[in-house]
Design an enzyme around this catalytic site. Structure first.
Site: not given
Ligand SMILES: [Zn+2]
Length: 256
Positions: A28-30, A93, A135, A145
């Site tokens: 993911h990215y935050t 993340e 994600h 993301d």
């Molecule tokens: Zn995510």
């Protein structure tokens, strides 16, 4: 093990459930303005979200949830016919403001930490390359993301995730498919996307839902143009990634 991991426990986790294998890695990215804000949210009880790890832009790795527990990062999602993605995955993340707050390149130090951590996780759990996803791959209608700037190809070079074979070249001679297209060629596209793992219907013309999945595929494997149109290069890429992903099998059947 990855050095210099900082333990920053989150209360947001529960049991994975009996007999559920840990056989996926979800990146993911935050999507928040700062890493500090993201870390605060992921460790704050009211948010009801978490991940096993958070990797800062300078490469610092925080661990929030023990790997044996289920962290709450994927939400409603599906991959290879499975929908209990949190229960069977490790979630990382990666700090980045994301498309909402100024999406930017992932710095080298951060990418190096993500690579080390991911390699360590897939090796310890025996996670297959087909089961390393973004994600947006498992929730294409809701998520973007970690996005098109993420270095999936670099990860694949250390055995994390699927990439194209050496010397592969796209076939650029096929007609483009877009919303409204129909016929066997659309069915084959659906079949290949399902084989890779995407949650798309087996049958139907090229609809908005399929276009959204094409966007997710492009974010991961054809990042220079994300438009939801299955142009010749995209079709050819889908076919190649499908071939390298093997046949559609339930996750459990792949365990030894
Ligand atoms: Zn995510």
């Amino acid at each position: 093990m990855v050095e210099k991991t900082i333990w920053q426990p989150s209360p947001n986790f529960d049991d994975r459930g009996d007999g559920v294998p840990t056989d996926m890695l979800v990146l993911h990215y935050t999507g928040m303005e700062t890493g500090a804000a993201a870390l605060a949210r992921l460790t704050e009880e009211n948010s009801q979200v978490s991940a096993h790890y958070l990797v800062e832009e300078d490469g610092t790795v925080f661990q929030l949830v023990e790997e044996k527990n289920r962290a709450w990062h994927a939400g409603v999602s599906a991959w290879r016919g499975e929908t209990n993605i949190n229960a069977r995955s490790i979630g990382i993340e990666i700090v980045n403001p994301g498309h909402e707050f100024g999406y930017r390149a992932f710095p080298d130090n951060q990418m190096a930490s993500v690579a080390d951590l991911s390699k360590d996780i897939v090796e310890r759990h025996g996670i297959q390359p087909t089961h390393v996803v973004g994600h947006s791959d498992v929730a294409p209608a809701r998520k973007e993301d970690p996005g098109e700037l993420f270095a999936w190809e670099k990860l694949s070079e250390i055995g994390v995730g699927i990439w194209f074979g050496k010397g592969w070249r796209a076939d650029l001679t096929r007609p483009s498919l877009h919303v409204g297209s129909e016929g066997d060629i659309v069915q084959r596209l659906r079949e290949h996307l399902r084989g890779i793992g995407y949650g798309v219907a087996e049958i139907g013309l090229f609809d908005d839902e399929l276009s959204v999945v094409i966007k997710a595929f492009q974010r991961h494997w054809r990042p220079n143009l994300i438009d939801g149109v299955a142009d010749s290069e995209t079709q050819s890429a889908v076919e190649e990634i499908f071939k390298r992903s093997g046949r559609l099998t339930p996750l459990a059947a792949r365990l030894t």
